[in-house]
Motif scaffolding. Sequence first.
Motif, PDB file in Angstrom:
ATOM      1  N   HIS A   1     -53.099 -27.323 -87.596  1.00 53.67           N
ATOM      2  CA  HIS A   1     -53.086 -28.555 -86.821  1.00 53.67           C
ATOM      3  C   HIS A   1     -53.090 -28.376 -85.308  1.00 53.67           C
ATOM      4  N   VAL A   2     -52.535 -27.281 -84.810  1.00 56.91           N
ATOM      5  CA  VAL A   2     -52.438 -27.105 -83.357  1.00 56.91           C
ATOM      6  C   VAL A   2     -53.753 -26.514 -82.835  1.00 56.91           C
ATOM      7  N   ARG A   3     -54.340 -27.226 -81.885  1.00 58.73           N
ATOM      8  CA  ARG A   3     -55.602 -26.786 -81.278  1.00 58.73           C
ATOM      9  C   ARG A   3     -55.443 -26.560 -79.771  1.00 58.73           C
ATOM     10  N   THR A   4     -54.224 -26.484 -79.309  1.00 56.99           N
ATOM     11  CA  THR A   4     -53.950 -26.313 -77.885  1.00 56.99           C
ATOM     12  C   THR A   4     -54.331 -24.904 -77.447  1.00 56.99           C
ATOM     13  N   ASP A   5     -55.039 -24.799 -76.348  1.00 56.66           N
ATOM     14  CA  ASP A   5     -55.538 -23.507 -75.881  1.00 56.66           C
ATOM     15  C   ASP A   5     -54.400 -22.537 -75.576  1.00 56.66           C
ATOM     16  N   GLY A   6     -54.583 -21.316 -76.011  1.00 55.52           N
ATOM     17  CA  GLY A   6     -53.688 -20.236 -75.627  1.00 55.52           C
ATOM     18  C   GLY A   6     -52.371 -20.153 -76.370  1.00 55.52           C
ATOM     19  N   CYS A   7     -52.147 -21.006 -77.371  1.00 61.89           N
ATOM     20  CA  CYS A   7     -50.893 -20.940 -78.134  1.00 61.89           C
ATOM     21  C   CYS A   7     -50.917 -19.771 -79.112  1.00 61.89           C
ATOM     22  N   ARG A   8     -49.753 -19.202 -79.327  1.00 62.06           N
ATOM     23  CA  ARG A   8     -49.567 -18.134 -80.297  1.00 62.06           C
ATOM     24  C   ARG A   8     -48.332 -18.466 -81.135  1.00 62.06           C
ATOM     25  N   VAL A   9     -48.356 -18.078 -82.400  1.00 62.18           N
ATOM     26  CA  VAL A   9     -47.234 -18.335 -83.300  1.00 62.18           C
ATOM     27  C   VAL A   9     -46.484 -17.034 -83.556  1.00 62.18           C
ATOM     28  N   LEU A  10     -45.152 -17.111 -83.468  1.00 59.25           N
ATOM     29  CA  LEU A  10     -44.310 -16.002 -83.881  1.00 59.25           C
ATOM     30  C   LEU A  10     -43.502 -16.466 -85.086  1.00 59.25           C
ATOM     31  N   ALA A  11     -43.775 -15.877 -86.242  1.00 63.23           N
ATOM     32  CA  ALA A  11     -43.067 -16.196 -87.485  1.00 63.23           C
ATOM     33  C   ALA A  11     -42.013 -15.126 -87.720  1.00 63.23           C
ATOM     34  N   VAL A  12     -40.751 -15.546 -87.820  1.00 61.03           N
ATOM     35  CA  VAL A  12     -39.637 -14.596 -87.879  1.00 61.03           C
ATOM     36  C   VAL A  12     -38.844 -14.810 -89.157  1.00 61.03           C
TER      37      VAL A  12
ATOM     38  N   GLY B   1     -40.866 -31.206 -72.199  1.00 63.30           N
ATOM     39  CA  GLY B   1     -41.927 -31.765 -73.023  1.00 63.30           C
ATOM     40  C   GLY B   1     -42.093 -31.080 -74.362  1.00 63.30           C
ATOM     41  N   GLY B   2     -41.325 -30.011 -74.603  1.00 62.56           N
ATOM     42  CA  GLY B   2     -41.381 -29.314 -75.890  1.00 62.56           C
ATOM     43  C   GLY B   2     -40.447 -29.959 -76.895  1.00 62.56           C
ATOM     44  N   ALA B   3     -40.263 -29.295 -78.044  1.00 63.45           N
ATOM     45  CA  ALA B   3     -39.402 -29.864 -79.087  1.00 63.45           C
ATOM     46  C   ALA B   3     -38.945 -28.792 -80.064  1.00 63.45           C
ATOM     47  N   LEU B   4     -37.772 -29.041 -80.628  1.00 60.63           N
ATOM     48  CA  LEU B   4     -37.274 -28.317 -81.800  1.00 60.63           C
ATOM     49  C   LEU B   4     -37.410 -29.246 -82.998  1.00 60.63           C
TER      50      LEU B   4
ATOM     51  N   THR C   1     -41.076 -21.448 -74.622  1.00 62.54           N
ATOM     52  CA  THR C   1     -41.758 -21.999 -75.789  1.00 62.54           C
ATOM     53  C   THR C   1     -41.865 -23.512 -75.671  1.00 62.54           C
ATOM     54  N   SER C   2     -42.897 -24.056 -76.309  1.00 62.84           N
ATOM     55  CA  SER C   2     -43.035 -25.510 -76.333  1.00 62.84           C
ATOM     56  C   SER C   2     -42.699 -26.087 -77.706  1.00 62.84           C
ATOM     57  N   LEU C   3     -42.548 -25.226 -78.720  1.00 60.79           N
ATOM     58  CA  LEU C   3     -42.268 -25.734 -80.065  1.00 60.79           C
ATOM     59  C   LEU C   3     -41.504 -24.687 -80.868  1.00 60.79           C
ATOM     60  N   VAL C   4     -40.371 -25.087 -81.418  1.00 59.34           N
ATOM     61  CA  VAL C   4     -39.604 -24.233 -82.330  1.00 59.34           C
ATOM     62  C   VAL C   4     -39.410 -25.010 -83.625  1.00 59.34           C
ATOM     63  N   ALA C   5     -39.745 -24.395 -84.747  1.00 58.43           N
ATOM     64  CA  ALA C   5     -39.520 -24.995 -86.056  1.00 58.43           C
ATOM     65  C   ALA C   5     -38.485 -24.174 -86.812  1.00 58.43           C
TER      66      ALA C   5
ATOM     67  N   VAL D   1     -43.514 -29.973 -94.518  1.00 59.94           N
ATOM     68  CA  VAL D   1     -44.250 -28.822 -93.995  1.00 59.94           C
ATOM     69  C   VAL D   1     -45.534 -29.254 -93.297  1.00 59.94           C
ATOM     70  N   GLU D   2     -46.328 -30.076 -93.969  1.00 64.37           N
ATOM     71  CA  GLU D   2     -47.606 -30.468 -93.387  1.00 64.37           C
ATOM     72  C   GLU D   2     -47.405 -31.263 -92.105  1.00 64.37           C
ATOM     73  N   ASN D   3     -46.407 -32.124 -92.093  1.00 64.17           N
ATOM     74  CA  ASN D   3     -46.195 -32.958 -90.918  1.00 64.17           C
ATOM     75  C   ASN D   3     -45.522 -32.222 -89.768  1.00 64.17           C
ATOM     76  N   ILE D   4     -44.873 -31.105 -90.034  1.00 61.93           N
ATOM     77  CA  ILE D   4     -44.424 -30.263 -88.926  1.00 61.93           C
ATOM     78  C   ILE D   4     -45.642 -29.804 -88.123  1.00 61.93           C
ATOM     79  N   GLY D   5     -46.717 -29.473 -88.823  1.00 62.94           N
ATOM     80  CA  GLY D   5     -47.953 -29.125 -88.128  1.00 62.94           C
ATOM     81  C   GLY D   5     -48.491 -30.277 -87.301  1.00 62.94           C
ATOM     82  N   VAL D   6     -48.460 -31.491 -87.873  1.00 60.35           N
ATOM     83  CA  VAL D   6     -48.940 -32.682 -87.162  1.00 60.35           C
ATOM     84  C   VAL D   6     -48.087 -32.948 -85.931  1.00 60.35           C
ATOM     85  N   LEU D   7     -46.765 -32.873 -86.095  1.00 61.09           N
ATOM     86  CA  LEU D   7     -45.859 -33.093 -84.967  1.00 61.09           C
ATOM     87  C   LEU D   7     -46.044 -32.021 -83.894  1.00 61.09           C
ATOM     88  N   ALA D   8     -46.212 -30.794 -84.332  1.00 57.52           N
ATOM     89  CA  ALA D   8     -46.355 -29.691 -83.386  1.00 57.52           C
ATOM     90  C   ALA D   8     -47.565 -29.877 -82.485  1.00 57.52           C
TER      91      ALA D   8
END
Length: 247
Positions: free
Chosen positions: A78-89, A162-165, A131-135, A44-51
């Motif tokens: 962990h994510v500090r990229t400008d303008g990102c938003r998280v959708l938790a489903v 350049g994104g990732a799953l 999207t640039s990141l899907v977990a 869990v913690e490293n998903i944040g690091v990877l993201a």
Amino acid sequence: MKHNPDRIYATPQAQVSDFAFNEDVVKVFPDMIKRSVPGYPTIVENIGVLAARFAQPNTRLYDLGASLGAVTQALRRHVRTDGCRVLAVDNSAAMVERCREYLHAQDSMYQELLPVEVLEADILALEFQPTSLVAMNFTLQFVAREERQPLLARIHQALLPGGALILSEKLRFTDAAEHELLTDLHIDFKRANGYSELEIAQKRSALENVMRPDSLEEHRERLLAAGFSRVVPWFQCLNFASLIALP
């Protein structure tokens, strides 16, 4: 917030019902997952690091099958990229309600976190935005096998270059001896975390009709068939693993 101990399967049940992410499970889920999945906090913690490496400005980040929002919280830490938003489903009303409570508590502890929306929905019916990141953290294994590749193909279509799953799953193994050894070691892990033989047996019965793991080879083949260019395993502990799939 207080976490209740997992005692769901501690007493004999005449008929073990199929596992469901209901209110009873929600109440004990943090204890259940920690004692059942080796390496879970590390994943869990490293998903944040990877993201943080893959997140791109002004894009949406998805946490599919968010449960109580542990991955979403890691993304926000962990994510500090400008303008990102998280959708938790998540499709469990009980999970979604408690997830919102946990995220509200996180808001009071940290400043300048990514904005997040928690949505009760079926990920199979979700209309993905670029999207640039899907977990997907131990989510695909609960999706019907015939629905897995179409879902992954839709995720691939939504991913920006350049994104990732990031996909975490319990594994089965094609080599019988390897499968038996790692299954036995996983049972030892649960015993070491205080689960009784009765709890282990009844939980196994509850899951056998609703959770169907794949082998690492099956995951790799399916991801490539869905359009991903590369699949990189980054973590494994016993029969639990996490992969990075690149578009």
